[in-house]
Design a protein around this motif. Structure first.
Motif, short mmCIF file in Angstrom:
data_model
loop_
_atom_site.label_atom_id
_atom_site.label_comp_id
_atom_site.label_asym_id
_atom_site.label_seq_id
_atom_site.Cartn_x
_atom_site.Cartn_y
_atom_site.Cartn_z
N PHE A 1 1.30 -1.17 -0.25
CA PHE A 1 -0.33 0.47 0.10
C PHE A 1 1.10 0.84 0.28
CE2 PHE A 1 -2.22 3.57 2.45
CZ PHE A 1 -2.93 3.84 1.79
N PHE A 2 1.82 1.64 0.84
CA PHE A 2 3.11 2.49 0.72
C PHE A 2 3.42 2.96 -0.41
CE2 PHE A 2 1.53 2.00 6.11
CZ PHE A 2 0.76 3.11 5.70
N ALA A 3 3.70 1.42 -0.38
CA ALA A 3 5.08 1.88 -2.12
C ALA A 3 4.17 2.28 -3.27
CB ALA A 3 5.77 -0.05 -2.34
N TYR A 4 3.20 1.87 -3.26
CA TYR A 4 1.98 1.99 -4.45
C TYR A 4 2.14 3.70 -4.73
CZ TYR A 4 2.25 -1.91 -7.62
OH TYR A 4 2.08 -2.77 -8.51
N MET A 5 1.43 3.61 -3.16
CA MET A 5 1.10 4.82 -3.11
C MET A 5 2.01 5.94 -3.12
SD MET A 5 -2.50 5.48 -2.94
CE MET A 5 -2.29 7.24 -2.20
N GLY A 6 3.77 5.78 -2.21
CA GLY A 6 4.64 6.92 -2.71
C GLY A 6 5.21 6.68 -3.64
N LEU A 7 4.64 5.86 -5.12
CA LEU A 7 5.32 6.49 -6.42
C LEU A 7 3.69 7.05 -7.11
CD1 LEU A 7 7.29 4.88 -8.72
CD2 LEU A 7 5.14 2.92 -8.94
N PHE A 8 2.68 6.40 -6.63
CA PHE A 8 1.44 7.76 -7.33
C PHE A 8 1.58 9.40 -7.15
CE2 PHE A 8 -2.22 9.82 -6.32
CZ PHE A 8 -3.24 10.15 -7.76
N LEU A 9 2.26 8.87 -5.09
CA LEU A 9 2.42 10.93 -4.99
C LEU A 9 3.84 12.13 -5.86
CD1 LEU A 9 1.59 10.74 -1.23
CD2 LEU A 9 -0.19 11.45 -3.61
#
Length: 394
Positions: free
Chosen positions: A216-224
């Motif tokens: 979750f945090f990896a994908y959200m970090g990549l998105f941001l």
């Protein structure tokens, strides 16, 4: 049958009948294939041995998916090296090769694999009604924690369905997808042995929760951060932007095989729970229930995969001859990027959070292991008494 048709198949209706028969036979075969997968749960009563065996099987599965990836290379290369070799012969030859390989290992497994977990006798199974078995399954809290987690995790494929749209429109070329694939799969060979260490140290439940939240945090970090941090557009410093996206997706993919290992171990524990609570493992019925919920998740994700493109008002662009060309609308590109990252992030996050409901951990798990050992020892003792030869002198 699905790769090669016999010489007497010529007309359209003959080909249709042949294909229909092949598909039905293939489907029937695959419907029983789950029984082969269930063997790993019963191959040893020792939970540590079982976890290690599950890890080993997941590691060698990587080679099973890697081998067919050679076909496109062989199809391109071999006809150029020898004009007598056609693409059709390469495909058919590889199909025969895989058929022989699969048959060899299936026969080898048949004569060498044994169920070493002492199961209930047929008489004991017949004493348990089908309705009671269903009731036992639907009161299995660990099982439904797994089903809920798998249902949410299936939504990651919605992001995967937009992958080609992202590479074509946001990066300008589908070739970038191929380049990315060369790197993102490499960590899997490292993460599977690492997953075994995590399970041994923290337990399967905590490992699954951690892997889901990491995703979750990896994908959200990549998105941001975005897919073009080195310029106003992706084409500005294209090489650096592509390298960053590949690196980001590699990090996001680290939990993939950890989840694969942990989820299988958790499923094995759910079967142990049923044996501990009700005396029967119900592998076949459990697999059926999981399969139905899996098909439900597939149906929802298939519908959602098409709807998300409608929600962002995606319109494909083509050139004069009908070839797809990249979109340039900034809002549409942002929408594709959001689908590509946010949905996998939510899928991973809900997968991890679902296992908060999973009860097999800590003191309860240790009690279950000890009591199961006693139950199985008593079962073996009773079975040995029944199978012991009768003393003629008596």
């Amino acid at each position: 049958m699905m790769f090669t048709a016999p010489g007497f198949v010529h007309t359209s209706w003959q080909k249709t009948i042949w294909c229909g028969a092949a598909i039905i036979i293939y489907g029937l075969g695959m419907s029983y294939f789950g029984a082969w997968g269930l063997m790993i749960y019963n191959i040893t009563p020792n939970t540590n041995e079982r976890n290690n065996l599950i890890t080993i099987t997941k590691f060698f599965e990587l080679f099973g998916t890697w081998l067919p990836s050679l076909v496109p290379i062989l199809v391109t290369l071999l006809p150029k090296l020898d004009s007598r070799i056609s693409m059709k012969s390469v495909y058919s030859g590889f199909a025969y090769f895989m058929l022989i390989l699969a048959a060899f290992f299936a026969i080898f497994g048949f004569f060498n694999m044994r169920e070493r977990v002492p199961l209930m006798s047929r008489e004991e199974m017949n004493e348990t009604s089908f309705i009671e078995s269903i009731k036992n399954i639907f009161t299995n809290r660990p099982l439904f924690s797994i089903i809920l987690a798998e249902f949410f995790n299936a939504f990651k494929s919605v992001g995967g369905s937009s992958e080609s749209y992202f590479w074509l429109n946001n990066t300008g070329s589908l070739l970038n997808q191929t380049i990315c694939g060369l790197f993102t799969g490499i960590p899997n060979y490292v993460m599977i042995p690492f997953a075994a260490k995590l399970v041994k140290k923290f337990g399967a439940r905590a490992t699954a929760i951690g892997a889901g939240l990491f995703g979750f945090f990896a994908y959200m970090g990549l998105f941001l951060i975005g897919y073009h941090p080195f310029g106003q557009t992706f084409q500005d410093n294209k090489i650096f932007n592509l390298a960053f996206v590949i690196f980001g997706l590699t990090i996001c993919g680290l939990p993939n095989k950890v989840i694969g290992v942990a989820n299988t171990i958790l499923s094995a524990e759910a079967l142990d729970w049923m044996e501990w609570k009700h005396g029967m493992r119900h592998e076949a019925l459990v697999t059926t229930v999981q399969g139905y919920f899996g098909k439900l998740a597939t149906s929802v994700t298939s519908w959602l995969s098409g709807m998300v493109l409608t929600w962002i008002n995606y319109v494909p662009l083509t050139d004069s001859v009908g070839n797809a060309i990249p979109q340039t609308d900034p809002g549409m590109l942002k929408g594709i990027w959001a689908i590509f990252c946010i949905l996998p992030a939510l899928a991973r996050g809900f997968y991890g959070v679902s296992f908060i409901l999973y009860p097999i951990h800590g003191q309860l798990q240790q009690e279950m292991i000890v009591e199961l050992a006693d139950i199985r020892a008593n079962r073996l003792h009773e079975q040995n008494k029944l199978n012991a030869p009768t003393d003629n002198a008596e």
